[in-house]
Design a protein around this motif. Sequence first.
Motif, PDB file in Angstrom:
ATOM      1  N   ALA A  29     -37.529 -20.862 -32.151  1.00 15.27           N
ATOM      2  CA  ALA A  29     -38.768 -21.123 -32.894  1.00 15.27           C
ATOM      3  C   ALA A  29     -38.718 -20.511 -34.296  1.00 15.27           C
ATOM      4  O   ALA A  29     -39.139 -21.136 -35.275  1.00 15.27           O
ATOM      5  N   CYS A  30     -38.207 -19.302 -34.393  1.00  6.94           N
ATOM      6  CA  CYS A  30     -38.104 -18.643 -35.707  1.00  6.94           C
ATOM      7  C   CYS A  30     -37.194 -19.422 -36.648  1.00  6.94           C
ATOM      8  O   CYS A  30     -37.515 -19.604 -37.832  1.00  6.94           O
ATOM      9  N   LEU A  31     -36.070 -19.890 -36.131  1.00  3.59           N
ATOM     10  CA  LEU A  31     -35.140 -20.650 -36.975  1.00  3.59           C
ATOM     11  C   LEU A  31     -35.757 -21.984 -37.403  1.00  3.59           C
ATOM     12  O   LEU A  31     -35.607 -22.416 -38.551  1.00  3.59           O
ATOM     13  N   LEU A  32     -36.438 -22.645 -36.479  1.00  2.00           N
ATOM     14  CA  LEU A  32     -37.097 -23.911 -36.819  1.00  2.00           C
ATOM     15  C   LEU A  32     -38.198 -23.692 -37.863  1.00  2.00           C
ATOM     16  O   LEU A  32     -38.392 -24.511 -38.763  1.00  2.00           O
ATOM     17  N   GLN A  33     -38.913 -22.593 -37.742  1.00  3.05           N
ATOM     18  CA  GLN A  33     -39.936 -22.251 -38.729  1.00  3.05           C
ATOM     19  C   GLN A  33     -39.302 -22.069 -40.107  1.00  3.05           C
ATOM     20  O   GLN A  33     -39.842 -22.532 -41.129  1.00  3.05           O
ATOM     21  N   GLN A  34     -38.133 -21.415 -40.120  1.00  2.91           N
ATOM     22  CA  GLN A  34     -37.440 -21.155 -41.384  1.00  2.91           C
ATOM     23  C   GLN A  34     -36.991 -22.445 -42.061  1.00  2.91           C
ATOM     24  O   GLN A  34     -36.905 -22.509 -43.294  1.00  2.91           O
ATOM     25  N   THR A  35     -36.681 -23.466 -41.264  1.00  2.00           N
ATOM     26  CA  THR A  35     -36.230 -24.746 -41.837  1.00  2.00           C
ATOM     27  C   THR A  35     -37.365 -25.770 -41.906  1.00  2.00           C
ATOM     28  O   THR A  35     -37.131 -26.980 -41.974  1.00  2.00           O
ATOM     29  N   ASN A  36     -38.601 -25.256 -41.855  1.00  2.00           N
ATOM     30  CA  ASN A  36     -39.809 -26.082 -42.055  1.00  2.00           C
ATOM     31  C   ASN A  36     -40.027 -27.134 -40.974  1.00  2.00           C
ATOM     32  O   ASN A  36     -40.680 -28.148 -41.215  1.00  2.00           O
ATOM     33  N   GLU A  37     -39.498 -26.894 -39.786  1.00  2.00           N
ATOM     34  CA  GLU A  37     -39.732 -27.808 -38.658  1.00  2.00           C
ATOM     35  C   GLU A  37     -40.821 -27.185 -37.783  1.00  2.00           C
ATOM     36  O   GLU A  37     -40.576 -26.706 -36.669  1.00  2.00           O
ATOM     37  N   VAL A  38     -42.034 -27.221 -38.318  1.00  2.00           N
ATOM     38  CA  VAL A  38     -43.154 -26.447 -37.768  1.00  2.00           C
ATOM     39  C   VAL A  38     -43.531 -26.920 -36.369  1.00  2.00           C
ATOM     40  O   VAL A  38     -43.772 -26.107 -35.463  1.00  2.00           O
ATOM     41  N   ASN A  39     -43.615 -28.222 -36.162  1.00  2.86           N
ATOM     42  CA  ASN A  39     -44.027 -28.739 -34.850  1.00  2.86           C
ATOM     43  C   ASN A  39     -43.030 -28.373 -33.757  1.00  2.86           C
ATOM     44  O   ASN A  39     -43.421 -27.967 -32.645  1.00  2.86           O
ATOM     45  N   LEU A  40     -41.766 -28.511 -34.078  1.00  4.96           N
ATOM     46  CA  LEU A  40     -40.730 -28.137 -33.100  1.00  4.96           C
ATOM     47  C   LEU A  40     -40.778 -26.641 -32.812  1.00  4.96           C
ATOM     48  O   LEU A  40     -40.567 -26.202 -31.677  1.00  4.96           O
ATOM     49  N   SER A  41     -41.053 -25.877 -33.854  1.00  4.10           N
ATOM     50  CA  SER A  41     -41.157 -24.424 -33.686  1.00  4.10           C
ATOM     51  C   SER A  41     -42.282 -24.078 -32.709  1.00  4.10           C
ATOM     52  O   SER A  41     -42.120 -23.229 -31.820  1.00  4.10           O
ATOM     53  N   ARG A  42     -43.440 -24.722 -32.867  1.00  4.93           N
ATOM     54  CA  ARG A  42     -44.573 -24.474 -31.969  1.00  4.93           C
ATOM     55  C   ARG A  42     -44.233 -24.848 -30.530  1.00  4.93           C
ATOM     56  O   ARG A  42     -44.622 -24.160 -29.580  1.00  4.93           O
ATOM     57  N   GLU A  43     -43.506 -25.937 -30.369  1.00  8.95           N
ATOM     58  CA  GLU A  43     -43.116 -26.366 -29.021  1.00  8.95           C
ATOM     59  C   GLU A  43     -42.252 -25.301 -28.335  1.00  8.95           C
ATOM     60  O   GLU A  43     -42.426 -25.011 -27.144  1.00  8.95           O
ATOM     61  N   GLU A  44     -41.319 -24.734 -29.102  1.00 10.48           N
ATOM     62  CA  GLU A  44     -40.451 -23.693 -28.537  1.00 10.48           C
ATOM     63  C   GLU A  44     -41.261 -22.456 -28.152  1.00 10.48           C
ATOM     64  O   GLU A  44     -41.033 -21.847 -27.102  1.00 10.48           O
ATOM     65  N   LEU A  45     -42.214 -22.085 -28.992  1.00 13.15           N
ATOM     66  CA  LEU A  45     -43.066 -20.931 -28.676  1.00 13.15           C
ATOM     67  C   LEU A  45     -43.902 -21.194 -27.427  1.00 13.15           C
ATOM     68  O   LEU A  45     -44.093 -20.301 -26.590  1.00 13.15           O
ATOM     69  N   ASP A  46     -44.385 -22.409 -27.296  1.00 11.18           N
ATOM     70  CA  ASP A  46     -45.167 -22.768 -26.108  1.00 11.18           C
ATOM     71  C   ASP A  46     -44.335 -22.664 -24.836  1.00 11.18           C
ATOM     72  O   ASP A  46     -44.796 -22.159 -23.803  1.00 11.18           O
ATOM     73  N   ILE A  47     -43.099 -23.137 -24.919  1.00  7.72           N
ATOM     74  CA  ILE A  47     -42.207 -23.048 -23.747  1.00  7.72           C
ATOM     75  C   ILE A  47     -41.957 -21.589 -23.386  1.00  7.72           C
ATOM     76  O   ILE A  47     -42.013 -21.203 -22.213  1.00  7.72           O
TER      77      ILE A  47
END
Length: 400
Positions: free
Chosen positions: A360-378
């Motif tokens: 999630a942190c890496l996805l956040q860093q590359t501006n993939e916010v929705n995917l990042s939230r999904e990882e945090l939810d999991i």
Amino acid sequence: MDNSDYEDLRFLIVDNLKPSQDILKQYAMRLTTKQVDSTHYAQDVVSICQQKSYDVIFLGYDLGEDQKNGQQILEELRINNVISRHCIVILITAEVSQAMVLAALEHKPDTYLCKPYSLKELDKRLSNCVNKKRSMSSIYEALDQSQPQLVIERCDFALAHKTPYKAECLGIKSRQLFQLELFDEAKSIYLSYKDNKNCQWADIGLGKIALENEELEDAESIFRLAITKNPYYLASYDWLAITYQKKLQFLFAEEVLEQALDLSPRSLPRLKKYAKLCLNNKHFDKATYAYDQTYKLAHNSIHHTPENAINFAKALIEYVPELPIADAKRMSSQAFKYLNQMNRDFKQSELRIQSHILTACLLQQTNEVNLSREELDIGAKIIAKEKDNLSTSVLDNVSD
């Protein structure tokens, strides 16, 4: 040496090429009355050695793609005390690069043999090793029993009887004196032999005594001189780096380990120390590269742990803001691959949680916010499901 000198020796042949394995097996069978064992499968070697004690191991270096190599096997045998000091390990390799030779020597095979070799040369190497093991056997026995005073007594006996292995006896004796904190006696040996051939241990010993006495400037001078005298004796770099760390000169410590890794890039303990220094020094590019190398080199070795993937991902999180977005995404994909493999290999809930949070942190860093939230939810769902099975320390680690 007469063949009768080998007849009670137990041999293990480790080679993935059947013609080479057969030649070594036939050679050993002509020497010993014992059964000669052999395997081509690297994963079997440690368990075989746990079940039976061997006197001689002919250990191939390259044992096949995606297999442990001879260096990794030898390191595992040594670290886990699966073989005693009485066991002769002859590493046999077709690779003669400086990196391979230095890496192999750090794990202390009794000798190594380069392909192609003659049986006459193998005879000579084996004979030298057998002579040394038998001459030093009582000292090695005391070392295996962790009895430093007895080791010293037996070294003194060997020295008094003009052993041909004087340098090794003195090195062993001085290390036992150091262990017993008899620093003056150890220092006397170090000073007497520091300029002798094959006595690099004397320089290291003098430097370690200086460190014990908090004489950091003297320690630095000693280790730097040791590197100048013998730039391929890699322990000097390690101790110089420790000295710089004690002096809080962390950039110098990083530079010294980098020099050692340039000479011998396959030492995982050194690579891990270097990576941690780079991270603390905020050299995130070097830290990321070092943790990447750690992950790759550790794959088939005793160093294969979850921390290798986790440390790479954590270093990359720090490095990503410095990267173009395309490079950041490419390297993040590599981290995802490592984290997924970690989950397959170790199958622990806390690791799965960490991997989703790091992803999630890496996805956040590359501006993939929705995917990042999904990882945090999991990750949050796993925590909710497994909370009764997770320790407080694990939860604290996850929250970090």
